[in-house]
Write a protein that holds these residues in place. Sequence first.
Motif, mmCIF file in Angstrom:
data_model
loop_
_atom_site.group_PDB
_atom_site.id
_atom_site.type_symbol
_atom_site.label_atom_id
_atom_site.label_comp_id
_atom_site.label_asym_id
_atom_site.label_seq_id
_atom_site.Cartn_x
_atom_site.Cartn_y
_atom_site.Cartn_z
ATOM 1 N N GLU A 11 0.809 4.588 1.935
ATOM 2 C CA GLU A 11 0.522 5.104 3.272
ATOM 3 C C GLU A 11 1.340 4.337 4.304
ATOM 4 O OE1 GLU A 11 -3.644 5.762 4.309
ATOM 5 O OE2 GLU A 11 -4.115 5.330 2.205
ATOM 6 N N LYS A 12 2.250 5.028 4.963
ATOM 7 C CA LYS A 12 3.125 4.400 5.958
ATOM 8 C C LYS A 12 2.314 3.738 7.077
ATOM 9 C CE LYS A 12 7.430 4.793 8.343
ATOM 10 N NZ LYS A 12 7.517 3.359 8.562
ATOM 11 N N ALA A 13 1.221 4.392 7.497
ATOM 12 C CA ALA A 13 0.400 3.837 8.578
ATOM 13 C C ALA A 13 -0.165 2.468 8.198
ATOM 14 C CB ALA A 13 -0.730 4.801 8.923
ATOM 15 N N ILE A 14 -0.591 2.305 6.949
ATOM 16 C CA ILE A 14 -1.119 1.013 6.473
ATOM 17 C C ILE A 14 -0.007 -0.025 6.450
ATOM 18 C CG2 ILE A 14 -2.114 -0.215 4.486
ATOM 19 C CD1 ILE A 14 -4.174 1.540 5.840
ATOM 20 N N LEU A 15 1.162 0.373 5.977
ATOM 21 C CA LEU A 15 2.299 -0.556 5.932
ATOM 22 C C LEU A 15 2.658 -1.043 7.326
ATOM 23 C CD1 LEU A 15 4.566 1.284 3.330
ATOM 24 C CD2 LEU A 15 3.225 -0.794 2.952
ATOM 25 N N LEU A 52 -2.183 -5.018 -2.068
ATOM 26 C CA LEU A 52 -1.841 -3.948 -2.996
ATOM 27 C C LEU A 52 -2.862 -2.816 -2.940
ATOM 28 C CD1 LEU A 52 -0.173 -2.905 -5.448
ATOM 29 C CD2 LEU A 52 -1.599 -4.392 -6.885
ATOM 30 N N ASP A 53 -2.362 -1.599 -2.776
ATOM 31 C CA ASP A 53 -3.222 -0.427 -2.751
ATOM 32 C C ASP A 53 -3.657 -0.078 -4.171
ATOM 33 O OD1 ASP A 53 -4.595 1.810 -1.853
ATOM 34 O OD2 ASP A 53 -2.809 3.063 -1.733
ATOM 35 N N TYR A 54 -4.932 0.242 -4.316
ATOM 36 C CA TYR A 54 -5.495 0.605 -5.609
ATOM 37 C C TYR A 54 -5.029 1.987 -6.069
ATOM 38 C CZ TYR A 54 -9.129 1.551 -9.112
ATOM 39 O OH TYR A 54 -9.793 1.864 -10.261
ATOM 40 N N MET A 55 -5.023 2.941 -5.157
ATOM 41 C CA MET A 55 -4.681 4.330 -5.490
ATOM 42 C C MET A 55 -3.280 4.665 -4.980
ATOM 43 S SD MET A 55 -7.312 5.791 -7.007
ATOM 44 C CE MET A 55 -7.109 7.530 -6.730
ATOM 45 N N TYR A 76 -0.631 -14.306 -5.702
ATOM 46 C CA TYR A 76 -2.020 -13.880 -5.597
ATOM 47 C C TYR A 76 -2.073 -12.476 -5.012
ATOM 48 C CZ TYR A 76 -3.694 -18.460 -6.931
ATOM 49 O OH TYR A 76 -3.978 -19.596 -7.644
ATOM 50 N N VAL A 77 -3.140 -11.747 -5.329
ATOM 51 C CA VAL A 77 -3.241 -10.346 -4.936
ATOM 52 C C VAL A 77 -4.589 -10.061 -4.277
ATOM 53 C CG1 VAL A 77 -3.261 -7.959 -5.771
ATOM 54 C CG2 VAL A 77 -1.723 -9.639 -6.842
ATOM 55 N N ILE A 78 -4.509 -9.363 -3.151
ATOM 56 C CA ILE A 78 -5.697 -8.774 -2.533
ATOM 57 C C ILE A 78 -5.521 -7.274 -2.676
ATOM 58 C CG2 ILE A 78 -6.988 -8.363 -0.400
ATOM 59 C CD1 ILE A 78 -6.170 -11.142 0.552
ATOM 60 N N MET A 79 -6.515 -6.633 -3.268
ATOM 61 C CA MET A 79 -6.432 -5.201 -3.537
ATOM 62 C C MET A 79 -7.079 -4.419 -2.402
ATOM 63 S SD MET A 79 -5.309 -3.139 -5.974
ATOM 64 C CE MET A 79 -5.383 -3.825 -7.604
ATOM 65 N N PHE A 80 -6.360 -3.408 -1.904
ATOM 66 C CA PHE A 80 -6.916 -2.431 -0.960
ATOM 67 C C PHE A 80 -7.538 -1.318 -1.765
ATOM 68 C CE2 PHE A 80 -3.295 -3.356 2.203
ATOM 69 C CZ PHE A 80 -4.093 -4.153 2.995
ATOM 70 N N THR A 81 -8.718 -0.886 -1.370
ATOM 71 C CA THR A 81 -9.297 0.269 -2.035
ATOM 72 C C THR A 81 -10.068 1.126 -1.040
ATOM 73 O OG1 THR A 81 -10.772 1.032 -3.789
ATOM 74 C CG2 THR A 81 -11.301 -1.078 -2.801
ATOM 75 N N GLY A 82 -9.892 2.407 -1.163
ATOM 76 C CA GLY A 82 -10.639 3.351 -0.349
ATOM 77 C C GLY A 82 -11.957 3.706 -1.015
ATOM 78 N N VAL A 101 -10.274 -5.502 -0.362
ATOM 79 C CA VAL A 101 -10.611 -5.084 0.997
ATOM 80 C C VAL A 101 -10.784 -3.570 0.986
ATOM 81 C CG1 VAL A 101 -9.786 -4.936 3.388
ATOM 82 C CG2 VAL A 101 -9.317 -6.994 2.031
ATOM 83 N N LEU A 102 -11.875 -3.101 1.562
ATOM 84 C CA LEU A 102 -12.125 -1.667 1.653
ATOM 85 C C LEU A 102 -11.331 -1.071 2.804
ATOM 86 C CD1 LEU A 102 -15.997 -1.581 1.144
ATOM 87 C CD2 LEU A 102 -14.236 -1.031 -0.529
ATOM 88 N N LYS A 103 -10.764 0.110 2.558
ATOM 89 C CA LYS A 103 -10.103 0.872 3.615
ATOM 90 C C LYS A 103 -11.122 1.840 4.197
ATOM 91 C CE LYS A 103 -5.441 1.388 1.683
ATOM 92 N NZ LYS A 103 -4.518 2.432 1.249
ATOM 93 N N PRO A 104 -11.112 2.076 5.473
ATOM 94 C CA PRO A 104 -10.329 1.379 6.495
ATOM 95 C C PRO A 104 -10.885 -0.029 6.694
ATOM 96 C CG PRO A 104 -11.827 2.931 7.536
ATOM 97 C CD PRO A 104 -11.989 3.095 6.055
ATOM 98 N N PHE A 105 -10.020 -0.947 7.050
ATOM 99 C CA PHE A 105 -10.428 -2.342 7.163
ATOM 100 C C PHE A 105 -10.419 -2.798 8.618
ATOM 101 C CE2 PHE A 105 -5.947 -2.095 5.908
ATOM 102 C CZ PHE A 105 -5.324 -2.707 6.989
ATOM 103 N N ASN A 106 -11.173 -3.842 8.847
ATOM 104 C CA ASN A 106 -11.206 -4.515 10.135
ATOM 105 C C ASN A 106 -10.073 -5.539 10.131
ATOM 106 O OD1 ASN A 106 -11.952 -7.043 11.636
ATOM 107 N ND2 ASN A 106 -13.602 -5.713 12.391
ATOM 108 N N ASN A 107 -9.221 -5.521 11.150
ATOM 109 C CA ASN A 107 -8.056 -6.419 11.192
ATOM 110 C C ASN A 107 -8.464 -7.887 11.069
ATOM 111 O OD1 ASN A 107 -6.739 -4.037 11.640
ATOM 112 N ND2 ASN A 107 -6.109 -4.515 13.721
ATOM 113 N N HIS A 108 -9.507 -8.268 11.784
ATOM 114 C CA HIS A 108 -9.952 -9.663 11.758
ATOM 115 C C HIS A 108 -10.450 -10.046 10.360
ATOM 116 C CE1 HIS A 108 -11.328 -13.440 13.402
ATOM 117 N NE2 HIS A 108 -12.510 -13.239 12.837
ATOM 118 N N ASP A 109 -11.208 -9.137 9.727
ATOM 119 C CA ASP A 109 -11.705 -9.376 8.369
ATOM 120 C C ASP A 109 -10.543 -9.522 7.388
ATOM 121 O OD1 ASP A 109 -13.718 -9.557 6.291
ATOM 122 O OD2 ASP A 109 -13.128 -7.519 5.724
ATOM 123 N N LEU A 110 -9.543 -8.670 7.529
ATOM 124 C CA LEU A 110 -8.367 -8.751 6.654
ATOM 125 C C LEU A 110 -7.681 -10.106 6.806
ATOM 126 C CD1 LEU A 110 -6.327 -7.466 4.683
ATOM 127 C CD2 LEU A 110 -5.103 -6.604 6.701
#
Length: 174
Positions: A11-15, A52-55, A76-82, A101-110
Amino acid sequence: MTEHILVIDDEKAILDLCRMILTSRGYEVRIAESGKEGLSLIAEQPPSLVLLDYMMPVMDGMSVLKRIRQDYPDVYVIMFTGKGSETVAVEVMKAGASDYVLKPFNNHDLLDRIESVLKFRRIELINRSLQQERAQLQQEIQAWNRELELRVAEKTRELEQAHNEIVQAEKLAM
């Protein structure tokens, strides 16, 4: 030292969002739109952390995660998942992700999670280095002990020989 982070997402927006958030915090950021491209970038210059995006199409995040863990243990890897299921969370953590980290994510939490994982990574790398140094020092001590044992055995033989010569000389003197 500037930490290097690679973001792999289709997803370009996430990048774009991740690049903006992370560069504003002083991180060096690279992006990849596919798992294959991400692995290629890691091979060129392994980052400290991968988001890293899960899907993803073609090569999913789990396949990429497994390759990273196998070939680049210091990355090390943090996985994004919707998908917000516990099953996915357990699956990615068992496969070697440091966090998710669950998508959509909070910037501060990330950012908090990134800083936490990077801090943990630094501690683990220092610990590994100290363990290697300890092992090397133990080998050196063992080598010195062997050397000392050889010297003691040699000096013992010399003393025994000298003692035998003195005994012989005393016998001849009588």
